[in-house]
Motif scaffolding. Structure first.
Motif, PDB file in Angstrom:
ATOM      1  N   ILE A  82      70.347  18.362  84.521  1.00 51.09           N
ATOM      2  CA  ILE A  82      70.427  19.379  83.468  1.00 51.09           C
ATOM      3  C   ILE A  82      69.358  20.442  83.698  1.00 51.09           C
ATOM      4  N   ASP A  83      69.794  21.690  83.706  1.00 49.15           N
ATOM      5  CA  ASP A  83      68.853  22.805  83.855  1.00 49.15           C
ATOM      6  C   ASP A  83      69.588  24.082  83.488  1.00 49.15           C
ATOM      7  N   GLU A  84      68.853  25.193  83.504  1.00 53.77           N
ATOM      8  CA  GLU A  84      69.462  26.478  83.195  1.00 53.77           C
ATOM      9  C   GLU A  84      70.070  27.144  84.417  1.00 53.77           C
ATOM     10  N   ARG A  85      69.931  26.531  85.545  1.00 55.20           N
ATOM     11  CA  ARG A  85      70.621  26.968  86.756  1.00 55.20           C
ATOM     12  C   ARG A  85      70.946  25.739  87.582  1.00 55.20           C
ATOM     13  N   ARG A  86      71.878  25.891  88.492  1.00 55.42           N
ATOM     14  CA  ARG A  86      72.288  24.779  89.337  1.00 55.42           C
ATOM     15  C   ARG A  86      71.295  24.588  90.477  1.00 55.42           C
ATOM     16  N   GLY A  87      70.922  23.341  90.742  1.00 52.98           N
ATOM     17  CA  GLY A  87      70.021  23.030  91.830  1.00 52.98           C
ATOM     18  C   GLY A  87      70.755  22.676  93.104  1.00 52.98           C
TER      19      GLY A  87
END
Length: 385
Positions: A69-74
């Motif tokens: 989960i994050d504000e951008r894709r890793g």
């Protein structure tokens, strides 16, 4: 601590979104057979500690699935990605089905506005704990810092995990971490059945940028007269291993993590080859406070305490569970010195090449105590605006 750190917020990029319909691969899908381990969700998974832990868990045969989960894709292709802010209550739906949440979406960047940083860290932790309980998650792992014990002249060497948290909110981000610790203690009472584990690393090294790593970017190591420094480091790889232990429920409670033992100031100077600059306490603290107050350095005077007095931890609970650090203090210090080579910092403020040359010629003492000159320069700049 800034990225990557226990306390790390991933870089923001709200415009990035996951590929529609994409399914993650899992150890079972890669031919490893069914996995009976837990489903682990990691917040702040796109960068820093979160990214490293996500990759580590995704490669583990003991983990059934990783939810990132994050504000951008890793970068981790083997995780199931959800793109959102951890303060969004919708995170509860994304956590449904997870057994464990490792919350690493913290912002401890030295350059972040303190009020915005606190709002993000506290609200994010509150939301994750509430959402985890609502989603049926039975364990949340939080990462703070051994700084919460405080750096005090009467600290035992080493401190046990059960030592009183005597830190104050005078150092960068420590107030936020103390509030996270308070939320961790309160959560099991507010949400019966929710287990909360807290991991507290020593000075974190491995691509990190903190007031404590910047200490080693100075032309001289500031030593406050009459102080008793003791240095204990924690490599980011060892922290990830400890977080994995907690996620796999091999250990629980309040956990301190760091290298075995510690280094005295004289050992640090010998190993680093950087000479000391010794100043009276009133002079060092007063200059640091003035420089921070007028906005010329990101580090408040409270950061100096962590270079003056010991806050070494034992890590006994992890050791009893079978975990051991792979890195020594000497090895981590060597890595840190390699990372900061070519950077120049005075009183926590990064210098350009021209400023660094002048500071080196004048000496670190002159640079630290030249508050008046810095003030004059700042006033002239304001008048030109």
């Amino acid at each position: 601590m800034s990225s990557p750190d226990p306390q790390v917020r991933a870089a923001r990029n709200p415009s990035t979104s996951p590929t529609p319909g994409e399914e993650p691969s899992t150890p079972a899908a890669r031919g490893g057979g069914p996995v009976r381990g837990p489903v682990v969700a990691v917040t702040g998974a796109a960068a820093g500690i979160g990214a490293m832990l996500t990759e580590r868990l995704a490669a583990s045969d003991e983990i059934k699935q990783v939810v990132a989960i994050d504000e951008r894709r890793g970068e981790c292709a083997d995780a199931q990605w959800h793109i959102l802010d951890v303060r969004d209550p919708a995170i509860a739906e994304k956590l449904r089905g997870a057994d464990v949440v490792v919350h690493l979406a913290l912002d401890l960047d030295l350059e972040t506005d303190p009020a915005a940083r606190t709002a993000y860290n506290v609200r994010g932790t509150q939301t994750v704990l509430t959402a985890a309980a609502a989603a049926g998650v039975h364990r949340v792992v939080l990462c703070t810092s051994a700084m919460v014990y405080g750096a005090l002249p009467d600290n035992e060497l080493p401190l046990s995990e059960d030592a009183e948290l005597r830190a104050t909110a005078e150092a960068t981000g420590v107030g936020d971490l103390l509030e996270v610790e308070r939320l961790a203690r309160r959560a099991p009472r507010a949400h019966p059945g929710l287990n909360v584990t807290v991991v507290r690393p020593a000075v974190l090294v491995g691509g990190t940028d903190t007031a404590l790593t910047r200490y080693f970017e100075s032309p001289r190591l500031l030593v406050v007269a009459g102080s008793r420094p003791a240095w204990q480091f924690c490599h980011i790889e060892d922290l990830c291993a400890a977080l994995e232990y907690a996620a796999l429920e091999k250990v629980e409670g309040e956990l301190a993590v760091g290298c075995e033992g510690w280094l005295e100031q004289e050992e640090v100077e010998e190993l680093s080859g950087i000479r000391r600059m010794e100043l009276p306490s009133a002079v060092a603290l007063g200059a640091a406070a003035r420089l921070h107050r007028i906005g010329l350095t990101p580090s408040p005077a409270g950061d100096l305490a962590y270079t003056m007095y010991p806050w070494v931890v034992s890590g006994s609970r992890l050791h009893e569970a079978g975990w051991r650090p792979r890195w020594t203090n000497e090895e981590v210090l060597a890595e840190l010195l390699g990372e900061v080579a070519g950077r120049h910092t005075l009183a926590g403020r990064r210098l350009g090449r021209k400023d660094a040359t002048a500071a080196g010629a004048a000496g670190a003492t002159v640079a630290l105590l030249g508050t008046a000159a810095l003030v004059r320069r700042a006033r002239k700049a304001r008048r030109r605006i």
